[in-house]
Design an enzyme around this catalytic site. Structure first.
Site, PDB file in Angstrom:
ATOM      1  N   ASP A  20      -2.477   6.665  -3.366  1.00  0.00           N
ATOM      2  CA  ASP A  20      -1.354   6.831  -2.577  1.00  0.00           C
ATOM      3  C   ASP A  20      -0.498   7.940  -2.981  1.00  0.00           C
ATOM      4  OD1 ASP A  20       0.289   5.963  -0.191  1.00  0.00           O
ATOM      5  OD2 ASP A  20       1.504   5.349  -1.906  1.00  0.00           O
ATOM      6  N   HIS A  77      -2.636   2.710  -5.471  1.00  0.00           N
ATOM      7  CA  HIS A  77      -1.299   3.244  -5.910  1.00  0.00           C
ATOM      8  C   HIS A  77      -1.670   4.653  -6.287  1.00  0.00           C
ATOM      9  CE1 HIS A  77       2.837   3.638  -7.105  1.00  0.00           C
ATOM     10  NE2 HIS A  77       2.472   3.909  -8.343  1.00  0.00           N
TER      11      HIS A  77
END
Length: 119
Positions: free
Chosen positions: A86, A83
């Site tokens: 990203d 995460h």
């Protein structure tokens, strides 16, 4: 801003630092586009400078992580790390896109008097 030292942070804290700085940058990039659209060019440019600083912080953390892994410290791949990665990559992409959009807008503004005169 002070450089974040990874050796003082847990893996989770490192991920959250990436998310924090890249998220701040993304917010400033989007806000700069809104400010530019509203006619506040100076404010838009100031926000982009601030976003660059946030992204520099994120990039520095990321670079330290890569250096550690290259030095033999394996990084556990967690959903949180994915995460965070990203978040960083999408913020960098958004920054580049907004820079390009602002250049297009600047060109259109400069060409506007010519288009009106050419009627």
């Amino acid at each position: 801003m002070e450089k974040t030292k990874l050796n003082k942070l847990t893996d989770e804290q490192i991920c959250f630092q990436l998310i924090l700085h890249s998220g701040n940058a993304r917010s400033k990039v989007i806000q700069s586009l809104r400010e530019y659209r509203a006619g506040s060019v100076g404010k838009a440019e100031k926000l982009l400078v601030q976003a660059e600083e946030d992204l520099r912080q994120s990039h520095d953390i990321h670079f330290q992580m890569v250096q550690q892994e290259a030095g033999g410290k394996k990084q556990d791949v967690s959903l949180l790390l994915i995460h965070a990665e990203d978040h960083l990559m999408s913020s960098l992409t958004m920054k580049e896109l907004v820079y390009e959009l602002l250049e297009i807008f600047k060109d259109k503004i400069q060409d506007a008097p010519n288009r009106i005169e050419g009627r």
